[in-house]
Each structure stands twice: as C-alpha cells, then as structure tokens.
Design an enzyme around this catalytic site. Structure first.
Site, PDB file in Angstrom:
ATOM      1  N   HIS A 243       0.824  -1.218   0.000  1.00 27.17           N
ATOM      2  CA  HIS A 243       0.000   0.000   0.000  1.00 27.17           C
ATOM      3  C   HIS A 243       0.856   1.265   0.000  1.00 27.17           C
ATOM      4  O   HIS A 243       0.795   2.095  -0.901  1.00 27.17           O
ATOM      5  CB  HIS A 243      -0.871   0.050   1.261  1.00 27.17           C
TER       6      HIS A 243
HETATM    7  C1  BDR Z   1      -3.149   0.827   5.267  1.00 29.56           C
HETATM    8  O1  BDR Z   1      -3.382   0.384   6.597  1.00 29.56           O
HETATM    9  C2  BDR Z   1      -2.198  -0.095   7.175  1.00 29.56           C
HETATM   10  O2  BDR Z   1      -2.420  -1.331   7.764  1.00 29.56           O
HETATM   11  C3  BDR Z   1      -1.149  -0.124   6.099  1.00 29.56           C
HETATM   12  O3  BDR Z   1       0.103   0.253   6.639  1.00 29.56           O
HETATM   13  C4  BDR Z   1      -1.636   0.882   5.099  1.00 29.56           C
HETATM   14  O4  BDR Z   1      -1.194   2.190   5.401  1.00 29.56           O
HETATM   15  C5  BDR Z   1      -3.846  -0.100   4.316  1.00 29.56           C
HETATM   16  O5  BDR Z   1      -5.221  -0.087   4.572  1.00 29.56           O
END
Ligand code: BDR
Ligand code: CA
Length: 314
Positions: A243
């Site tokens: 992500h």
């Molecule tokens: C986001 O939530 C976190 O768990 C990850 O680091 C990312 O920023 C994804 O939904």
C-alpha cells in the site's frame, strides 16, 4: 525534475517501512525532511520506535524522527496487529534502535517546517491515520496554503474497505481527521485500495528482494513474507499489497499511476459506513473536485522501481 522536500507521516507497519526505505534510497528525487510517527497499525510507542529502526536500517540516522499524536481526534484507537503482528514490524528479528527520538512533538515539527520552508515546496506523505496532519491544520490554518501537495495512502471505492465493508483502515481509524484534510483545500493525491490491491508482491518479487543479499533485501523479504499471509488468506491473492510505497513511487514516477480528479468526501456520521471515502468517480454529485483519486498502477514498473532503489541500500 527538482528534488521534492517531503515529510513522511507514518505508522510502521511493514508496508510503511518499505515506503520509508524507498524514499530514503531516492535522494536524487526526494529530500526527507523528517519522519513523524502516528498511532495506527500499533500504538505510538511502537510506531515511533519502528520509524527509527527503519531509518537506521537505511543508514540514515541523520533523518529526524518525531512522535506525533497517540490517539485519533475523537474515537478510541483501533489497531491492526492482526495484519502487522504485535510489534507492527513482525517477521525478522529486530534490535532496538539507537538513534534518538526528537524532543519536539511531531505536529509542531510539521507546523514549523511548513512555516520555515518557502511556501509551496513541502509535500506531506501520510501513510497512516491523518491525525497529525489534521491537528497541524487545526492548530495552524496558515500552513494549509503553504503545502505543495498531500499524497495519501487511504480509502477505497471500487474495492470497498478492508477494515469494514465500507472503510479502509487509515481513514476508518480517524475519519474526523480525514474529513479535515479532505476539506482543507490543499492539493490532494489519493492512493486508495483500488490501486494498492494491484501492487501485489509475487514469489518472484520476494525472491528478488532476498537475492539482493543485503541486510535491507533480507529484511524486506522477511517483512513481505510475514505481511502477505494475511491477504493471501483473506483475498486468496498471490501476495501482499504494498500500500504505502505507492505514495512514494508516485512522487518519484507519477506516470506509473492513473486516476481522475474528482470529489471525495469522508463519512463521519454513520456507524455502518464510518470512514468510507465517498468518491464521485462518475461525476454525479455536482460537488467540486478536491482530489486526484487513483485507480490504476503499472505494477511491473512499480516493482522494477522498488527493486532498483532498494538494491542501493546496504
Ligand atoms: C493501510 O493500513 C495499514 O495497515 C497499512 O500500513 C496501510 O497504510 C492499508 O489499509
Ligand atoms: Ca501505514
């Protein structure tokens, strides 16, 4: 292109860690003025520690690391140990960091930096809940017009949510903060789940990280090994979505991504859809666009960039 000055606001998190490494490995594109931790994936005491571990791993102990807000503006903190493990960086064995945490509060660092740097030259990169950024904007509204751009990992439209059917984790944890940031009027780029679920690690990518045979390569491989078990079980996908590195990759190579300039608003009232990013992709609301909302990424080129940059680190 000139070197962009950025502040990384983060809740590491394995994918945050890879994002920070990507930024620190790219001095010809990015000047990391500071890293500010926020409570999110795990509590602040761990995210600030993890941020320092990652800077040390990159050999960049001169990058100042700050602790920001330890809880969302209104709600009780929701964390994601079920994804990232107890420490937030579960996977490899990690030593305690030795580089110091700065005394200054992270929100004050954000405010001071935006006031002291020439207007329009600092980009904010939030990789976690938007609590620090919203608090800075509330406390010092004069800084909003000085922001060059905010590039956010958060939200989802076609993909729905990942922490609830409607909401993505970063927005869900602090929807009031997200609402402040999305309404602020600063130029906004959003990397939602619609994009990040296309930036999936494959066994070949993980093997390539390990094949670098560097400390960083082994760490990143161990982190992705740990992190991907959750998404493999949940979505039946081949690997893990990286992500947060999408935010940094966008700053280095924006043409890897495609999206639309649209209106995006945050649901703060409903129990059912709290934290939903209501994205007017089809332009039916008549509301003014406030964000460049991405939908696609060239995943091969993204992983090519990541491998090339990470291989520079020891
Ligand atoms: C986001 O939530 C976190 O768990 C990850 O680091 C990312 O920023 C994804 O939904
Ligand atoms: Ca994150």
């Amino acid at each position: 292109m000139s070197i962009r000055k950025i502040i990384i606001d983060t809740d590491p998190g394995q994918d945050d860690a890879v994002a920070i490494l990507l930024a620190l490995a790219s001095p010809e594109d990015l000047d990391v003025l500071g890293v500010v931790a926020v409570a999110g994936n795990v509590p602040l005491s761990l995210t600030q520690r993890n941020a320092r571990i990652v800077c040390e791993l990159a050999g960049k102990t001169d990058v100042p690391v700050f602790a920001g807000c330890d809880k969302p503006l209104k709600h009780t903190l929701v964390t994601a140990e079920h994804v990232h493990g107890k420490t937030g960086l579960d996977g490899p064995q990690l030593d305690d960091p030795t580089m110091p945490l700065q005394d200054q509060h992270g929100v004050d660092f954000i405010i001071d930096t935006l006031r002291s740097q020439p207007s329009g030259t600092v980009t904010l990169c939030p990789l976690g809940p938007l609590t620090n950024i919203a608090t800075a904007f509330q406390r010092a509204p004069d800084i909003i017009e000085r922001v060059q751009e905010i590039v956010i990992m958060g939200g989802g439209f076609f993909e729905g949510g990942n922490i609830t059917p409607a909401a993505e984790f970063n927005i869900y944890v602090d929807p009031e903060a997200a609402d402040i940031v999305f309404r602020a009027g600063a130029p906004l780029v959003v990397m939602p789940l619609d994009v990040t679920h296309k930036a999936l690690t494959t066994p070949a990518h993980v093997a390539a990280f390990r094949g670098m045979d560097t400390n960083v390569g082994h760490m990143v491989a161990a982190w992705t090994d740990f992190f991907e078990r959750f998404d493999k079980e949940k979505y039946g996908s081949e690997g893990a979505p990286l992500h947060d590195p999408c935010v940094i990759a966008y700053l280095i190579q924006p043409d890897l991504f495609a999206g639309r300039h649209i209106n995006v608003e945050i649901e703060t009232q409903s129990d059912l859809t709290r934290g939903m990013t209501v994205a007017d992709w089809w332009g039916v609301s008549g509301r003014a666009p406030n964000a460049l909302f991405m939908r696609d990424v060239d995943a091969d080129a993204f992983f090519g960039l990541l491998a090339e940059r990470l291989s520079r680190l020891a």
